[in-house]
Design an enzyme around this catalytic site. Structure first.
Site, PDB file in Angstrom:
ATOM      1  N   ASP A  38      36.309  55.378  25.801  1.00  0.00           N
ATOM      2  CA  ASP A  38      34.934  55.983  26.221  1.00  0.00           C
ATOM      3  C   ASP A  38      34.772  55.711  27.652  1.00  0.00           C
ATOM      4  O   ASP A  38      33.965  56.184  28.307  1.00  0.00           O
ATOM      5  CB  ASP A  38      33.825  55.241  25.506  1.00  0.00           C
ATOM      6  CG  ASP A  38      32.427  55.790  25.635  1.00  0.00           C
ATOM      7  OD1 ASP A  38      32.249  56.960  25.805  1.00  0.00           O
ATOM      8  OD2 ASP A  38      31.614  54.877  25.897  1.00  0.00           O
ATOM      9  N   ARG A  45      35.333  48.928  30.284  1.00  0.00           N
ATOM     10  CA  ARG A  45      35.403  49.388  31.594  1.00  0.00           C
ATOM     11  C   ARG A  45      36.816  49.847  31.569  1.00  0.00           C
ATOM     12  O   ARG A  45      37.734  49.016  31.422  1.00  0.00           O
ATOM     13  CB  ARG A  45      34.821  48.432  32.500  1.00  0.00           C
ATOM     14  CG  ARG A  45      33.530  48.201  32.736  1.00  0.00           C
ATOM     15  CD  ARG A  45      32.907  49.330  33.135  1.00  0.00           C
ATOM     16  NE  ARG A  45      31.474  49.105  33.550  1.00  0.00           N
ATOM     17  CZ  ARG A  45      30.574  49.445  32.853  1.00  0.00           C
ATOM     18  NH1 ARG A  45      30.756  50.061  31.618  1.00  0.00           N
ATOM     19  NH2 ARG A  45      29.151  49.157  33.145  1.00  0.00           N
ATOM     20  N   HIS A  76      32.174  58.414  28.490  1.00  0.00           N
ATOM     21  CA  HIS A  76      31.193  57.142  28.569  1.00  0.00           C
ATOM     22  C   HIS A  76      29.751  57.179  27.784  1.00  0.00           C
ATOM     23  O   HIS A  76      28.824  57.320  28.404  1.00  0.00           O
ATOM     24  CB  HIS A  76      31.026  56.766  30.250  1.00  0.00           C
ATOM     25  CG  HIS A  76      30.624  55.567  30.485  1.00  0.00           C
ATOM     26  ND1 HIS A  76      30.895  54.846  31.560  1.00  0.00           N
ATOM     27  CD2 HIS A  76      29.707  54.655  29.713  1.00  0.00           C
ATOM     28  CE1 HIS A  76      30.483  53.681  31.480  1.00  0.00           C
ATOM     29  NE2 HIS A  76      29.932  53.372  30.347  1.00  0.00           N
ATOM     30  N   GLU A 122      35.809  57.132  36.725  1.00  0.00           N
ATOM     31  CA  GLU A 122      35.127  58.016  36.275  1.00  0.00           C
ATOM     32  C   GLU A 122      34.232  58.870  37.283  1.00  0.00           C
ATOM     33  O   GLU A 122      33.852  58.344  37.958  1.00  0.00           O
ATOM     34  CB  GLU A 122      34.093  57.252  35.271  1.00  0.00           C
ATOM     35  CG  GLU A 122      34.648  56.553  34.190  1.00  0.00           C
ATOM     36  CD  GLU A 122      33.568  55.843  33.195  1.00  0.00           C
ATOM     37  OE1 GLU A 122      32.421  56.059  33.498  1.00  0.00           O
ATOM     38  OE2 GLU A 122      34.096  55.043  32.531  1.00  0.00           O
ATOM     39  N   ILE A 127      28.937  42.525  22.192  1.00  0.00           N
ATOM     40  CA  ILE A 127      29.239  43.909  21.537  1.00  0.00           C
ATOM     41  C   ILE A 127      30.537  43.704  20.751  1.00  0.00           C
ATOM     42  O   ILE A 127      30.736  44.230  19.657  1.00  0.00           O
ATOM     43  CB  ILE A 127      29.789  44.800  22.670  1.00  0.00           C
ATOM     44  CG1 ILE A 127      28.480  45.319  23.624  1.00  0.00           C
ATOM     45  CG2 ILE A 127      30.353  46.090  22.420  1.00  0.00           C
ATOM     46  CD1 ILE A 127      28.596  45.837  25.059  1.00  0.00           C
TER      47      ILE A 127
HETATM   48  C1  GLV Z   1      27.598  50.822  30.121  1.00  0.00           C
HETATM   49  O1  GLV Z   1      28.556  51.172  30.324  1.00  0.00           O
HETATM   50  C2  GLV Z   1      26.804  49.628  30.590  1.00  0.00           C
HETATM   51  O2  GLV Z   1      27.468  48.808  31.295  1.00  0.00           O
HETATM   52  O3  GLV Z   1      25.627  49.834  30.196  1.00  0.00           O
END
Ligand code: GLV
Length: 317
Positions: free
Chosen positions: A260, A236, A283, A265, A156
């Site tokens: 996000d 996270r 999220h 959460e 990512i």
């Molecule tokens: C989303 O937050 C994931 O970990 O897939």
């Protein structure tokens, strides 16, 4: 056919695939099961397809029936599962990497843009008819030429770097190890957090939550950032000490945040809600039809592969 408990409602095509592959128990009302309910419902099952909303801590895992051999998490992250406890009980844990990289990187870029260009304030103002335009109205931070610090240059992080580079940002990163030149794509490596933070006009947190990264962005480390830095988190919430970040916003050490993900959460720290300069999302990282479909299908395939071969390439424990 193996018996599988699926704790959350999946998209229709994915539930159809699951029913063809297993004897599956679905959650038609998408009820949020308590830990004891998961234990109770998994009776007689061979595996569980869990979601990030299921807290599979050691106590819960220890209470699972011995028939459970796999927890297939419908997420790339697996901070909701105690991997050691699962391993001790002989339970394999799997995740869904790769398929959500693009969607999550898109949200990572949205957070950067939203925080830098004051999107929260802009949206509020646009709703009030008659806002007063002026040459200095809602002036934000331009990305061109700004230094983007990426904390965690996995799939990512690399995708965010690629898009950010095309927007004219200069990429720096910190990772446990330096990437190959091909993966680095011209980004500058820092072998420690302090060095990365000190060059981050914008910080993008992309690393998994682990014992090493929990509260990594805290009262002390925030001070390494340049004054007026922007902090974004697509990974996270556990990586950030909320009080310290909110305090940094109050002191204008941090100009804006784009978030996000949060600790606890969906009960995010109310301190963020008071800040005009907090661009916050619930999220949404992987929330596209294509991605959620691919994730659920992979979570199903992981279970299938495990029971057919005794192994799974996406095993994480
Ligand atoms: C989303 O937050 C994931 O970990 O897939």
């Amino acid at each position: 056919m193996k018996k599988i408990l699926i704790t959350r409602k999946l998209l229709k095509t994915c539930e159809e695939k699951a029913s063809k592959t297993f004897q599956a128990t679905f959650n038609d009302n998408d009820e949020l099961y308590s830990q004891s309910k998961v234990v109770e419902m998994s009776n007689g099952c061979d595996g569980i397809l869990t979601s990030l909303t299921d807290k599979m801590d050691a106590d819960t895992i220890n209470k699972l029936p011995d028939s459970i051999k796999i927890l297939s998490n419908f997420a790339v992250g697996f901070g909701n599962i105690d991997l050691d406890a699962a391993k001790k009980k002989g339970i394999v844990v799997t995740n869904t990497p790769d398929v959500l990289t693009d969607a999550t990187a898109e949200i990572g870029i949205l957070l950067i843009l939203g925080a830098c260009r004051r999107a929260s304030e802009g949206i509020e103002s646009a709703k009030e008819s008659g806002w007063k335009w002026s040459a200095d109205y809602l002036i934000g931070k331009q990305l061109t030429g700004a230094r983007l610090g990426i904390l965690g240059m996995g799939r990512i992080g690399q995708k965010i770097a690629k898009i950010a580079k095309s927007l004219g940002m200069i990429i720096h990163y910190h990772n446990r190890s330096k990437l190959s030149e091909e993966k680095e794509q011209g980004a500058t490596y820092h072998d420690n957090l302090k060095d990365l933070l000190s060059v981050s006009d914008v910080l993008s947190i992309c690393c998994p939550a682990s014992k090493e990264t929990i509260d990594m962005i805290n009262k002390e480390t925030i001070e390494y950032l340049p004054k007026g830095a922007v902090v974004t988190n697509v990974a996270r919430g556990d990586i950030v000490e909320d009080e310290a970040l909110i305090d940094a916003l109050n002191r204008r050490k941090v100009y804006a945040v784009g978030l996000d993900v949060y600790k606890n959460e969906p009960n995010l720290n109310p301190g963020y809600l008071k800040h005009k300069s907090a661009f916050i999302l619930p999220h949404l990282g992987s929330a596209t039809k294509e991605t959620r479909t691919a994730m659920a299908n992979l979570a199903i395939d992981n279970i299938d592969e495990f029971f057919k071969t005794g192994k799974c390439k996406n095993k994480v424990n």
